[in-house]
Scaffold this active site. Structure first.
Site, PDB file in Angstrom:
ATOM      1  N   ASN A   1      -1.404 -28.150  30.328  1.00  0.00           N
ATOM      2  CA  ASN A   1      -2.043 -28.284  29.022  1.00  0.00           C
ATOM      3  C   ASN A   1      -2.589 -26.973  28.501  1.00  0.00           C
ATOM      4  OD1 ASN A   1      -5.097 -27.915  29.351  1.00  0.00           O
ATOM      5  ND2 ASN A   1      -4.636 -29.315  31.024  1.00  0.00           N
ATOM      6  N   CYS A   2      -2.808 -26.986  27.222  1.00  0.00           N
ATOM      7  CA  CYS A   2      -3.528 -25.931  26.538  1.00  0.00           C
ATOM      8  C   CYS A   2      -4.387 -26.600  25.499  1.00  0.00           C
ATOM      9  CB  CYS A   2      -2.596 -24.971  25.832  1.00  0.00           C
ATOM     10  SG  CYS A   2      -1.960 -23.704  26.895  1.00  0.00           S
ATOM     11  N   VAL A   3      -5.393 -27.275  25.912  1.00  0.00           N
ATOM     12  CA  VAL A   3      -6.411 -27.679  24.929  1.00  0.00           C
ATOM     13  C   VAL A   3      -6.965 -26.331  24.556  1.00  0.00           C
ATOM     14  CG1 VAL A   3      -7.064 -29.975  25.550  1.00  0.00           C
ATOM     15  CG2 VAL A   3      -7.863 -28.099  26.916  1.00  0.00           C
TER      16      VAL A   3
ATOM     17  N   MET B   1       1.073 -30.820  25.768  1.00  0.00           N
ATOM     18  CA  MET B   1       0.169 -29.679  25.887  1.00  0.00           C
ATOM     19  C   MET B   1      -1.247 -30.129  26.254  1.00  0.00           C
ATOM     20  SD  MET B   1       2.026 -27.019  25.378  1.00  0.00           S
ATOM     21  CE  MET B   1       0.932 -25.666  25.032  1.00  0.00           C
TER      22      MET B   1
ATOM     23  N   GLN C   1      -2.702 -24.368  20.840  1.00  0.00           N
ATOM     24  CA  GLN C   1      -3.831 -24.196  21.721  1.00  0.00           C
ATOM     25  C   GLN C   1      -3.691 -23.091  22.753  1.00  0.00           C
ATOM     26  OE1 GLN C   1      -2.449 -27.211  21.121  1.00  0.00           O
ATOM     27  NE2 GLN C   1      -4.039 -28.529  20.295  1.00  0.00           N
TER      28      GLN C   1
END
Lengths: 349, 426
Positions: free
Chosen positions: B241-243, B209, B112
């Site tokens: 996070n890395c959506v 993440m 992501q």
């Protein structure tokens, strides 16, 4: 560079043929622009011109769908247009349905760029906005200038196969296909402004309309029908013979309230249907088939039903907008409640 | 709580022998900063680069973006519970190195991470193309577990932003903006006639993440709660996070939360900005029920007339978004929600995974599935080949000439759901 060729579809009213009494006018092909076509032509300047106009009565079109469509399409294609414009129909329901039908057929069968325009609550809008571009207009012909200002440029774009931007930018009714665009303000600012409007009861436009799952809570069951007061309501268009109030064959703009006290049975002499959306023969022969008065009278005599509200309420469901339908019922429901009606038999077709 | 933000405008970043901030330029001693970051034994190497507005530079995969800030006066330090010790932040004065950012990149952790283009078409869709970016390229040690990799890079970014921020501690800012949130009682007395509005910030909390930290606490583990908007300005909330890159709230977004700014602009004029509620987006149904119940409960308890709800992420959290909107509206409190859309590449699919007519006031950050063509850049900082596997990319996204065809999803911050950008959809 030769001018783009435009064919314009309009109804009998805008062609100055006549009003409601000429709504059965059969399709006619005329050279050049007619009526509001003049405004479109002026807006096109050197880029395009209306080479021909197809005029057709709204009743004729709606009551002879297949034949009328074919005739109209043949007339349109004979002129080899680069783009076709239908309407605008504003809030005229049958005209809106005709415009939408013609536009959809031009797109599907003639494979030509086409657009139409009408008020967002016109029944034709919901029916056709996902199939063809329907420019949003005001609800009356007073909005002609604004409609032309949006429809003419969009017509040129379609004729040239240029990229069509979002509904907000081009002026067409949101058609379920989402397109990105850059606003002038950031989302947070738009959100806070929307909140202030909402708090103050002012009108605001949501950027994403939630899908509409319109559900109606079922009413409570009637415990004892032998004591119940019933009313008859129909969207099947049953009216006194001669349709004295001229309820339209589709896209009804009104409903009727008629007295049943003199009748035990509806006959060919007393009642008929105004509804243009089904074969009327059997309903005209005996309107009880749609509005079951005879059976109700029998059941009251047999003690199975308590009593009947003296009036029936009727309109034509065919292409009538949800908004209008709700408005009619909200009005006459008050009379039902005032009369102590327990339940309604609502027939639709 | 009252906080003054002192803005120090930054126009350039350069590497130099001495780290300092002078005349709008950040000077960075690479060796010093590298030594600091390599104290973390999970990192095998750290390199730095600079990307400025207009450069023909592409940064990918981007993990987080942060803004250098430093506490000048008042309790605590930036990023409490993470970098600074736990203390109550959000009051006194904080200096902001405005116009600069720290961008972390390196070998990809998950699917992501995103792309930042400093010029060209892609630059129009990310706010970070307009900033002077110090890029931190972190490589993890061999065989590292994903959780450790994510944490290591997260802390590298935080430490860098903190290190740079502290360079400006003694600078007296020319431009100062003051923000104040009063107690419930004082706030009510101050503007008794104005409608009471709060901000509900939904925070991503779905696992690796997909996490957000509040004063160092994993939001997954937290019940819905309240905090002062000024605490957020001192880094109380930060991203883990890395959506999809397009709707991830970077730490920069949290520090510069635009909903907070816009509500303060109208505070005392058209509304009474009461405060901020934070809630999570957990994967379990029971958690969703509990959190949305709690959010509506707090909104009612605060006597609100309206609540602006911002989301993070999409799909699963759409259920939380709609639950929040519905339950708040059921309390008779008017909502405006900010979201983005996944309406398919043709824009014809249903934009949200859940819907309810109660959510009748929506602001959208745009359709993340719309395709975009990114021309080749002279330089790529990072790993161009990840274009094919990051969310929004596909097999064949990266072309031989370095150009990329992918969904808007791949661009960091493109469809932000705090309403950071002008992008929308109809």
């Amino acid at each position: 560079m030769s001018k783009l060729r435009v064919v314009h579809y309009i109804n009998q009213f805008f062609a100055n043929v006549g009003g409601e009494e000429m709504a059965d006018y059969q399709p006619e092909l005329r050279e050049g622009f007619v009526g509001p076509g003049m405004a479109f032509n002026a807006a096109f300047k050197d880029e395009a011109e209306i080479v021909a106009t197809v005029v057709c009565g709204d009743s004729y079109f709606n009551e002879n769908l297949e034949v009328a469509k074919k005739t109209v399409l043949d007339m349109i294609s004979s002129q080899k247009p680069d783009v076709v414009i239908c309407g605008p129909a504003f809030n005229a329901g049958r005209y809106g349905v005709a415009c939408g039908s013609v536009a959809a057929a031009v797109k599907e069968e003639l494979n030509l760029p086409v657009l139409t325009g009408m008020y967002k609550e016109n029944p034709g809008a919901d029916m056709f906005k996902t199939q063809v571009y329907v420019v949003g207009t005001k609800d009356s012909a007073a909005g002609m200038r604004g409609a032309v200002a949006l429809m003419a440029p969009l017509a040129l774009k379609l004729a040239r196969n240029e990229e069509i931007l979002s509904s907000k930018e081009e002026g067409y009714l949101p058609n379920g296909v989402r397109k990105n665009l850059f606003e002038d303000k950031i989302g947070a600012e738009r959100a806070v402004e929307m909140m202030v409007k909402k708090l103050n009861g002012k009108e605001y436009v949501t950027e994403f309309p939630m899908p509409n799952f319109d559900r109606v809570e079922p009413g409570k069951a009637v415990k004892d029908m032998s004591k119940a007061r019933i009313a008859l309501v129909t969207s099947g268009g049953i009216v006194p013979k001669g349709n004295p109030d001229r309820i339209e064959s589709s896209s009804a703009s009104k409903y009727g309230q008629y007295d049943l006290t003199a009748f035990d049975d509806l006959t060919e002499e007393t009642h008929e249907t105004a509804h243009g959306g089904y074969d009327p023969v059997y309903a005209n022969q005996d309107s009880d088939r749609v509005l079951p008065l005879d059976v109700i009278r029998d059941m009251i005599k047999e003690g199975k039903i308590g009593s009947l509200h003296p009036y029936f309420y009727t309109t034509t469901g065919n292409g009538t907008s949800v908004a209008n339908s709700k408005a009619f019922a909200a009005e006459f429901a008050q009379k039902l409640v005032a009369d102590g009606v327990d339940a309604v038999i609502l027939t639709s077709t | 709580m009252k906080l003054e933000l002192g803005y120090i405008q930054i126009n350039d970043i350069q590497f130099a022998s001495e780290s300092k901030v002078e005349d709008g330029i950040i000077y960075v001693n690479k060796d010093e900063l590298k030594a600091l970051l390599l104290e973390d034994e999970h990192l095998a190497s750290v390199e730095f680069d600079i990307a400025k507005p207009g450069d023909s530079i592409r940064i990918m995969p981007v993990k987080d973006v942060l803004e250098p800030r430093v506490k000048v006066e008042g309790k605590g330090g930036i990023f409490p519970g993470m970098i600074a010790k736990v203390d109550v932040v959000g009051s006194g004065r904080t200096n902001v190195l405005r116009g600069s950012a720290v961008v972390t990149t390196g070998k990809i952790v998950g699917f992501q991470e995103g792309i930042i283009d400093m010029s060209g078409e892609g630059a129009k869709f990310t706010p970070f193309s307009k900033l002077n970016n110090l890029v931190v390229i972190c490589e993890p040690v061999e065989g590292i577990a994903k959780h450790d990799h994510e944490r290591a890079v997260r802390f590298a970014g935080l430490k860098t932003a903190d290190y740079i921020g502290k360079l400006a501690k003694n600078i007296v800012a020319e431009e100062v903006e003051t923000f104040e949130t009063l107690s419930v009682v004082e706030g009510m007395k101050q503007y008794p006639e104005l409608p009471r509005v709060a901000y509900v910030a939904m925070l991503q909390s779905q696992g690796l993440m997909h996490d957000t930290y509040v004063y160092g606490v994993d939001m997954k583990q937290s019940l819905t709660t309240m905090l002062s908007p000024t605490e957020v300005m001192d880094g109380a909330i930060l991203s883990g996070n890395c959506v999809s890159a397009c709707d991830k709230n970077t730490t920069y977004h949290h520090l510069n939360n635009p909903v907070i700014k816009e509500l303060f602009k109208k505070h005392g004029k058209e509304l009474n900005f009461v405060g901020m509620i934070i809630t999570n987006e957990n994967v379990y149904l029971a958690d969703k029920m509990r959190s949305s119940d709690w959010t509506a409960k707090l909104c009612e308890f605060l006597g609100l007339d309206g609540a602006i709800v911002s989301q993070e992420g999409f799909g699963n959290p759409d259920a939380d978004l709609i639950m929040n909107a519905k339950k708040i509206e059921e309390k008779g409190i008017k909502t405006v929600i900010i979201t983005d859309e996944y309406a398919g590449r043709d824009g014809a699919s249903q934009s949200l995974a859940d819907s309810d007519p109660a959510a009748d006031a929506v602001v959208t950050g745009g359709n993340a599935n719309e395709m975009i063509h990114l021309a080749p850049m002279d330089r790529v900082i990072g790993y161009p080949e990840v274009a094919d596997i990051i969310a929004g990319g596909f097999d064949g996204s990266l072309h031989a000439d370095g150009s990329i065809d992918a969904e808007l999803q791949v661009i960091t911050g493109a469809t932000n759901e705090m309403g950071f950008n002008k992008l929308s959809a109809r």
